[in-house]
Design a protein around this motif. Sequence first.
Motif, PDB file in Angstrom:
ATOM      1  N   PHE A 184      17.245  21.340  25.641  1.00 24.96           N
ATOM      2  CA  PHE A 184      17.974  20.129  25.788  1.00 24.96           C
ATOM      3  C   PHE A 184      17.144  19.248  26.719  1.00 24.96           C
ATOM      4  CE2 PHE A 184      21.853  22.414  25.667  1.00 24.96           C
ATOM      5  CZ  PHE A 184      22.621  23.614  25.758  1.00 24.96           C
TER       6      PHE A 184
ATOM      7  N   GLN B  99      19.978  33.982  28.000  1.00 25.56           N
ATOM      8  CA  GLN B  99      18.900  33.982  29.312  1.00 25.56           C
ATOM      9  C   GLN B  99      19.327  32.248  29.698  1.00 25.56           C
ATOM     10  OE1 GLN B  99      15.047  34.146  29.522  1.00 25.56           O
ATOM     11  NE2 GLN B  99      14.996  35.926  28.354  1.00 25.56           N
ATOM     12  N   HIS B 100      18.976  32.130  31.297  1.00 26.07           N
ATOM     13  CA  HIS B 100      18.989  31.100  31.520  1.00 26.07           C
ATOM     14  C   HIS B 100      18.672  29.566  31.295  1.00 26.07           C
ATOM     15  CE1 HIS B 100      16.199  32.484  34.596  1.00 26.07           C
ATOM     16  NE2 HIS B 100      16.532  31.622  34.907  1.00 26.07           N
ATOM     17  N   LEU B 101      18.741  28.903  31.487  1.00 20.95           N
ATOM     18  CA  LEU B 101      18.169  27.703  31.223  1.00 20.95           C
ATOM     19  C   LEU B 101      16.797  27.646  32.460  1.00 20.95           C
ATOM     20  CD1 LEU B 101      21.065  24.662  31.194  1.00 20.95           C
ATOM     21  CD2 LEU B 101      19.669  25.129  29.581  1.00 20.95           C
TER      22      LEU B 101
ATOM     23  N   TYR C  86      28.013  22.868  36.427  1.00 16.97           N
ATOM     24  CA  TYR C  86      28.462  22.500  35.060  1.00 16.97           C
ATOM     25  C   TYR C  86      28.821  23.246  33.954  1.00 16.97           C
ATOM     26  CZ  TYR C  86      24.171  19.123  36.397  1.00 16.97           C
ATOM     27  OH  TYR C  86      22.835  18.203  35.905  1.00 16.97           O
TER      28      TYR C  86
ATOM     29  N   ARG D 139      29.248  38.033  35.128  1.00 21.34           N
ATOM     30  CA  ARG D 139      28.298  37.132  33.781  1.00 21.34           C
ATOM     31  C   ARG D 139      29.437  36.569  32.387  1.00 21.34           C
ATOM     32  NH1 ARG D 139      22.560  37.857  31.678  1.00 21.34           N
ATOM     33  NH2 ARG D 139      22.565  35.848  30.176  1.00 21.34           N
TER      34      ARG D 139
ATOM     35  N   SER E 242      29.085  24.146  21.689  1.00 26.54           N
ATOM     36  CA  SER E 242      27.647  23.030  20.707  1.00 26.54           C
ATOM     37  C   SER E 242      27.828  21.743  21.595  1.00 26.54           C
ATOM     38  CB  SER E 242      28.241  22.799  19.299  1.00 26.54           C
ATOM     39  OG  SER E 242      27.920  23.834  18.296  1.00 26.54           O
ATOM     40  N   GLN E 243      28.222  21.429  23.088  1.00 27.36           N
ATOM     41  CA  GLN E 243      28.357  20.318  23.642  1.00 27.36           C
ATOM     42  C   GLN E 243      27.210  20.432  25.048  1.00 27.36           C
ATOM     43  OE1 GLN E 243      32.084  19.358  24.712  1.00 27.36           O
ATOM     44  NE2 GLN E 243      33.019  20.037  22.915  1.00 27.36           N
ATOM     45  N   ALA E 244      27.116  19.491  25.045  1.00 31.01           N
ATOM     46  CA  ALA E 244      25.814  19.442  26.243  1.00 31.01           C
ATOM     47  C   ALA E 244      26.592  20.058  27.632  1.00 31.01           C
ATOM     48  CB  ALA E 244      25.452  17.882  27.112  1.00 31.01           C
ATOM     49  N   PRO E 245      26.106  20.494  28.439  1.00 27.35           N
ATOM     50  CA  PRO E 245      26.748  20.730  29.969  1.00 27.35           C
ATOM     51  C   PRO E 245      27.132  19.678  30.725  1.00 27.35           C
ATOM     52  CG  PRO E 245      24.174  22.036  29.388  1.00 27.35           C
ATOM     53  CD  PRO E 245      24.565  20.759  28.645  1.00 27.35           C
TER      54      PRO E 245
ATOM     55  N   TYR F 149      25.393  22.434  42.273  1.00 26.97           N
ATOM     56  CA  TYR F 149      25.847  21.779  41.085  1.00 26.97           C
ATOM     57  C   TYR F 149      26.752  23.195  40.219  1.00 26.97           C
ATOM     58  CZ  TYR F 149      22.592  18.521  41.851  1.00 26.97           C
ATOM     59  OH  TYR F 149      21.010  17.716  42.680  1.00 26.97           O
TER      60      TYR F 149
ATOM     61  N   LEU G  48      27.983  27.154  34.295  1.00 26.96           N
ATOM     62  CA  LEU G  48      26.184  26.810  35.122  1.00 26.96           C
ATOM     63  C   LEU G  48      26.578  26.549  36.709  1.00 26.96           C
ATOM     64  CD1 LEU G  48      24.888  25.574  32.180  1.00 26.96           C
ATOM     65  CD2 LEU G  48      24.678  27.914  32.042  1.00 26.96           C
TER      66      LEU G  48
ATOM     67  N   PHE H 187      18.354  27.239  37.122  1.00 27.27           N
ATOM     68  CA  PHE H 187      20.017  27.013  36.607  1.00 27.27           C
ATOM     69  C   PHE H 187      20.470  28.570  36.686  1.00 27.27           C
ATOM     70  CE2 PHE H 187      21.695  23.444  34.797  1.00 27.27           C
ATOM     71  CZ  PHE H 187      20.695  22.926  34.613  1.00 27.27           C
ATOM     72  N   GLY H 188      21.709  29.435  37.163  1.00 23.22           N
ATOM     73  CA  GLY H 188      21.784  30.464  37.096  1.00 23.22           C
ATOM     74  C   GLY H 188      21.871  30.365  35.557  1.00 23.22           C
ATOM     75  N   SER H 189      22.035  31.965  35.398  1.00 25.19           N
ATOM     76  CA  SER H 189      22.315  32.933  33.415  1.00 25.19           C
ATOM     77  C   SER H 189      24.060  32.083  33.529  1.00 25.19           C
ATOM     78  CB  SER H 189      22.387  34.131  33.869  1.00 25.19           C
ATOM     79  OG  SER H 189      21.168  34.260  33.662  1.00 25.19           O
TER      80      SER H 189
ATOM     81  N   LEU I  83      28.560  18.009  33.804  1.00 26.33           N
ATOM     82  CA  LEU I  83      28.502  18.103  35.921  1.00 26.33           C
ATOM     83  C   LEU I  83      30.058  17.873  35.801  1.00 26.33           C
ATOM     84  CD1 LEU I  83      27.207  18.628  38.171  1.00 26.33           C
ATOM     85  CD2 LEU I  83      26.661  15.921  38.301  1.00 26.33           C
TER      86      LEU I  83
ATOM     87  N   GLN J   7      29.954  23.699  30.271  1.00 23.83           N
ATOM     88  CA  GLN J   7      29.478  23.911  29.042  1.00 23.83           C
ATOM     89  C   GLN J   7      29.867  23.977  27.771  1.00 23.83           C
ATOM     90  OE1 GLN J   7      25.662  25.194  28.750  1.00 23.83           O
ATOM     91  NE2 GLN J   7      24.862  24.553  26.267  1.00 23.83           N
TER      92      GLN J   7
ATOM     93  N   PHE K  41      23.242  16.084  30.870  1.00 27.66           N
ATOM     94  CA  PHE K  41      21.945  16.533  28.972  1.00 27.66           C
ATOM     95  C   PHE K  41      22.337  15.867  27.782  1.00 27.66           C
ATOM     96  CE2 PHE K  41      20.642  20.619  31.332  1.00 27.66           C
ATOM     97  CZ  PHE K  41      20.948  20.016  32.616  1.00 27.66           C
ATOM     98  N   GLY K  42      21.820  15.554  27.493  1.00 25.98           N
ATOM     99  CA  GLY K  42      22.211  16.018  25.489  1.00 25.98           C
ATOM    100  C   GLY K  42      22.504  17.177  25.237  1.00 25.98           C
ATOM    101  N   THR K  43      23.174  17.462  23.604  1.00 30.28           N
ATOM    102  CA  THR K  43      23.970  18.490  23.307  1.00 30.28           C
ATOM    103  C   THR K  43      22.658  19.158  22.917  1.00 30.28           C
ATOM    104  OG1 THR K  43      23.881  17.416  21.370  1.00 30.28           O
ATOM    105  CG2 THR K  43      25.355  16.795  22.316  1.00 30.28           C
ATOM    106  N   GLY K  44      22.271  19.112  22.474  1.00 26.24           N
ATOM    107  CA  GLY K  44      20.733  20.595  22.423  1.00 26.24           C
ATOM    108  C   GLY K  44      20.539  20.607  21.523  1.00 26.24           C
TER     109      GLY K  44
END
Lengths: 113, 116
Positions: B90, B42-44, A35, A9, A40-43, A33, A90, A104-106, A45, A37, B106-109
């Motif tokens: 997101f 937690q996860h998405l 990712y 984790r 403050s940014q988008a995930p 996949y 991720l 998704f995983g945690s 790929l 992250q 994805f967007g930035t959230g």
Amino acid sequence: DAMVIQNPRYQVTQFGKPVTLSCSQTLNHNVMYWYQQKSSQAPKLLFHYYDKDFNNEADTPDNFQSRRPNTSFCFLDIRSPGLGDAAMYLCATSRDAQGDGYTFGSGTRLTVV
Amino acid sequence: AQSVSQHNHHVILSEAASLELGCNYSYGGTVNLFWYVQYPGQHLQLLLKYFSGDPLVKGIKGFEAEFIKSKFSFNLRKPSVQWSDTAEYFCAVRPNYGGATNKLIFGTGTLLAVQP
């Protein structure tokens, strides 16, 4: 329950020391996949596997590699982590390329010291 | 390049207030649209998705979203938020290239904090 599991984790690694993050799934999904992250940014790929076929994103640095030894497992290898690689990583799966949303995983939070 | 914009980075609401989170995307072809939620630690998790048909989509926990093709938008709404809705949201778009693996962008959230 079927799920996507990421270990560990939290991961702390030294600057330049190779590190491997792992992901396993019990969903029997074809696609896995990875990712990245950052705060403050988008995930973003990095790459994905469709079965055994590896698909790298054009802007993924060579420092990042991946392995998928079987359907259930996928690994992310960072050969020489830099401070800029600190992020949440991720793992996600989908049944196929056209299928429904991902599972998704945690995530694994990587710290580079 | 395809992109997804979420204009609200942080939203603070009181319980029972109404919520609308904006999402716009840049892609001229067929898309699939998603909203994911990430609760603290937690996860998405998938909230809702739009593939085709009725542009008003209902998801879990009382959330809904409306796809407006002319505006390239897929805004998320909830009439009355609860403290337990505190999370990061997101928006994600999957351009449908047909044949190739279609990837989520994805967007930035948006970080939502609901005050009791």
